[in-house]
Design a protein around this motif. Structure first.
Motif, PDB file in Angstrom:
ATOM      1  N   LYS A  52       0.383  -1.503  -0.165  1.00  0.00           N
ATOM      2  CA  LYS A  52      -0.289  -0.033  -0.610  1.00  0.00           C
ATOM      3  C   LYS A  52       0.750   1.165   0.509  1.00  0.00           C
ATOM      4  O   LYS A  52       0.634   2.148  -0.996  1.00  0.00           O
ATOM      5  CB  LYS A  52      -0.622   0.053   1.144  1.00  0.00           C
ATOM      6  CG  LYS A  52      -0.253   0.230   2.430  1.00  0.00           C
ATOM      7  CD  LYS A  52      -1.551   0.139   3.671  1.00  0.00           C
ATOM      8  CE  LYS A  52      -0.864   0.107   4.898  1.00  0.00           C
ATOM      9  NZ  LYS A  52      -1.647   0.043   6.492  1.00  0.00           N
ATOM     10  N   TYR A  53       2.022   1.202   0.494  1.00  0.00           N
ATOM     11  CA  TYR A  53       2.973   2.072   0.533  1.00  0.00           C
ATOM     12  C   TYR A  53       3.302   2.986  -1.135  1.00  0.00           C
ATOM     13  O   TYR A  53       4.375   4.237  -1.183  1.00  0.00           O
ATOM     14  CB  TYR A  53       4.223   2.126   1.312  1.00  0.00           C
ATOM     15  CG  TYR A  53       3.971   1.715   3.048  1.00  0.00           C
ATOM     16  CD1 TYR A  53       3.398   2.946   3.959  1.00  0.00           C
ATOM     17  CD2 TYR A  53       3.794   0.928   3.470  1.00  0.00           C
ATOM     18  CE1 TYR A  53       2.562   2.686   5.393  1.00  0.00           C
ATOM     19  CE2 TYR A  53       3.481   0.713   4.862  1.00  0.00           C
ATOM     20  CZ  TYR A  53       2.727   1.808   5.567  1.00  0.00           C
ATOM     21  OH  TYR A  53       2.001   1.307   7.064  1.00  0.00           O
ATOM     22  N   HIS A  54       3.077   2.078  -1.666  1.00  0.00           N
ATOM     23  CA  HIS A  54       3.427   2.197  -2.891  1.00  0.00           C
ATOM     24  C   HIS A  54       2.522   2.245  -4.265  1.00  0.00           C
ATOM     25  O   HIS A  54       2.515   2.824  -4.812  1.00  0.00           O
ATOM     26  CB  HIS A  54       4.917   1.223  -4.123  1.00  0.00           C
ATOM     27  CG  HIS A  54       5.827   0.824  -3.007  1.00  0.00           C
ATOM     28  ND1 HIS A  54       6.974   1.274  -3.128  1.00  0.00           N
ATOM     29  CD2 HIS A  54       6.040  -0.153  -2.321  1.00  0.00           C
ATOM     30  CE1 HIS A  54       7.861   1.002  -2.345  1.00  0.00           C
ATOM     31  NE2 HIS A  54       7.163  -0.054  -1.821  1.00  0.00           N
ATOM     32  N   SER A  95      -1.346   4.824  -4.548  1.00  0.00           N
ATOM     33  CA  SER A  95      -1.720   6.312  -4.469  1.00  0.00           C
ATOM     34  C   SER A  95      -2.887   6.274  -4.992  1.00  0.00           C
ATOM     35  O   SER A  95      -3.148   5.539  -5.676  1.00  0.00           O
ATOM     36  CB  SER A  95      -0.809   7.915  -4.941  1.00  0.00           C
ATOM     37  OG  SER A  95      -0.658   7.379  -6.527  1.00  0.00           O
ATOM     38  N   LYS A 142      -4.515   8.313  -7.372  1.00  0.00           N
ATOM     39  CA  LYS A 142      -4.827   8.172  -8.759  1.00  0.00           C
ATOM     40  C   LYS A 142      -4.011   7.238 -10.038  1.00  0.00           C
ATOM     41  O   LYS A 142      -4.434   7.491 -11.275  1.00  0.00           O
ATOM     42  CB  LYS A 142      -4.376   9.381  -8.883  1.00  0.00           C
ATOM     43  CG  LYS A 142      -4.748  11.220  -8.240  1.00  0.00           C
ATOM     44  CD  LYS A 142      -3.569  12.042  -8.783  1.00  0.00           C
ATOM     45  CE  LYS A 142      -4.038  13.532  -7.724  1.00  0.00           C
ATOM     46  NZ  LYS A 142      -3.797  14.568  -8.786  1.00  0.00           N
ATOM     47  N   ASP A 143      -3.812   6.030  -8.726  1.00  0.00           N
ATOM     48  CA  ASP A 143      -3.099   5.487  -9.507  1.00  0.00           C
ATOM     49  C   ASP A 143      -3.747   4.282 -10.164  1.00  0.00           C
ATOM     50  O   ASP A 143      -5.341   3.816  -9.729  1.00  0.00           O
ATOM     51  CB  ASP A 143      -2.348   4.291  -9.273  1.00  0.00           C
ATOM     52  CG  ASP A 143      -0.962   4.899  -8.455  1.00  0.00           C
ATOM     53  OD1 ASP A 143      -0.387   5.447  -9.385  1.00  0.00           O
ATOM     54  OD2 ASP A 143      -0.169   4.567  -7.422  1.00  0.00           O
ATOM     55  N   VAL A 156      -5.769   2.660  -4.420  1.00  0.00           N
ATOM     56  CA  VAL A 156      -6.475   3.046  -5.677  1.00  0.00           C
ATOM     57  C   VAL A 156      -7.315   3.800  -6.528  1.00  0.00           C
ATOM     58  O   VAL A 156      -8.731   3.233  -6.138  1.00  0.00           O
ATOM     59  CB  VAL A 156      -5.310   2.567  -6.704  1.00  0.00           C
ATOM     60  CG1 VAL A 156      -3.908   1.896  -5.974  1.00  0.00           C
ATOM     61  CG2 VAL A 156      -6.514   0.647  -7.191  1.00  0.00           C
TER      62      VAL A 156
END
Length: 212
Positions: free
Chosen positions: A24-26, A28, A30-31, A51
C-alpha cells in the motif's frame, strides 16, 4: 489431501491482508494498476482500496471466472497487449507479485517494452529470488514436505505448523538479477531493491522499476 488443499487456499486468500501492508505504501489514490497473475483477485481487491482502478490478468480461466463472481468491481483483461487499446485507462503501476519466476526472459522483455511504450511509471516485482532458496533444498528430506525449487512461503509455514504438510509448486529457474537489470536498462527503467518483501515468500526480495 483434499482437506489440506482447502485449508491452503483459505490461507492464500488471507495472506493477501499481510501483503497489502507493504504494498500500500507504493500506491496512491490516482493510480491505475495492472495486476498480472491476479488469480482469484484477493490481493487485487485489497489494492482497490488504495487506488483509482485495478485491471486483472491471469492465464487461469477458472481463476478468472471465480474472480468475476467474487469481485465484480475488478476489470479483467484477456490479453496483455490489449492495454494498448484506447478503451482502457492509462496504467501507472504494474504489479507482478510472485509471478516473474514463471516467465521466460523474452516474455519479460516484451512486457517491459510494452509498459515503457504505454508510459507505465512503476513496476513492482515481488518474490524475486535472492539466492537463499538453494539453502532450503535440505527441507525436501523432511517428512510430509513436498519441496523441490518450489514455493516456500509464510502460508506454507502455517500449513507445516498446524498440519505438518507443505504444498510446493515446481517452476523454472528463477530469473537472474543481472538479466532483470539488463531488461530494465534496455527498456528505459531503473531498478532498485526495497527493504520489505512484497509477496508471499519470506526468503525472496522485492524490486521497484521506475521509468528512467
Amino acid at each position: 489431501m483434499l482437506k489440506y488443499k482447502k485449508v491452503y487456499e483459505t490461507l492464500l486468500r488471507d495472506t493477501s491482508s499481510f501483503v497489502i501492508l507493504n504494498l500500500k505504501y507504493h500506491l496512491s489514490p490516482k493510480d491505475v494498476v495492472l495486476d498480472i497473475g491476479s488469480a482469484q483477485g484477493h490481493l487485487s481487491s485489497r489494492m482497490l482500496n488504495f487506488v483509482n482502478l485495478v485491471y486483472c490478468y491471469d492465464i487461469s480461466q477458472s481463476a478468472n471466472k471465480k474472480r468475476a463472481i467474487l469481485f465484480p468491481s475488478l476489470v479483467s483483461i484477456k490479453k496483455l497487449d490489449d492495454i494498448q487499446k484506447t478503451k482502457y485507462k492509462e496504467i501507472s503501476i504494474v504489479t507482478l507479485i510472485s509471478v516473474i519466476q514463471y516467465m521466460e526472459l523474452k516474455e519479460i522483455d516484451h512486457l517491459f517494452s510494452l509498459f515503457q511504450k504505454q508510459g507505465v511509471s512503476k513496476i513492482i516485482l515481488g518474490d524475486v529470488d535472492n539466492g537463499v532458496s538453494k539453502s532450503l533444498s535440505a527441507l525436501s528430506a523432511l517428512k510430509n514436505i513436498f519441496f523441490n525449487k518450489g514455493l516456500f512461503s509464510t502460508l506454507n509455514l502455517l500449513m507445516f505448523y498446524y498440519y505438518k504438510v507443505i504444498f510446493a509448486r515446481e517452476f523454472p529457474s528463477s530469473i537472474a538479477l543481472g538479466d532483470l537489470e539488463k531488461i530494465c536498462q534496455n527498456n528505459g527503467f531503473d531498478i532498485c531493491k526495497v527493504d520489505n518483501n512484497i509477496g508471499l515468500c519470506n526468503y525472496k526480495s522485492t524490486f521497484i522499476c521506475t521509468q528512467s
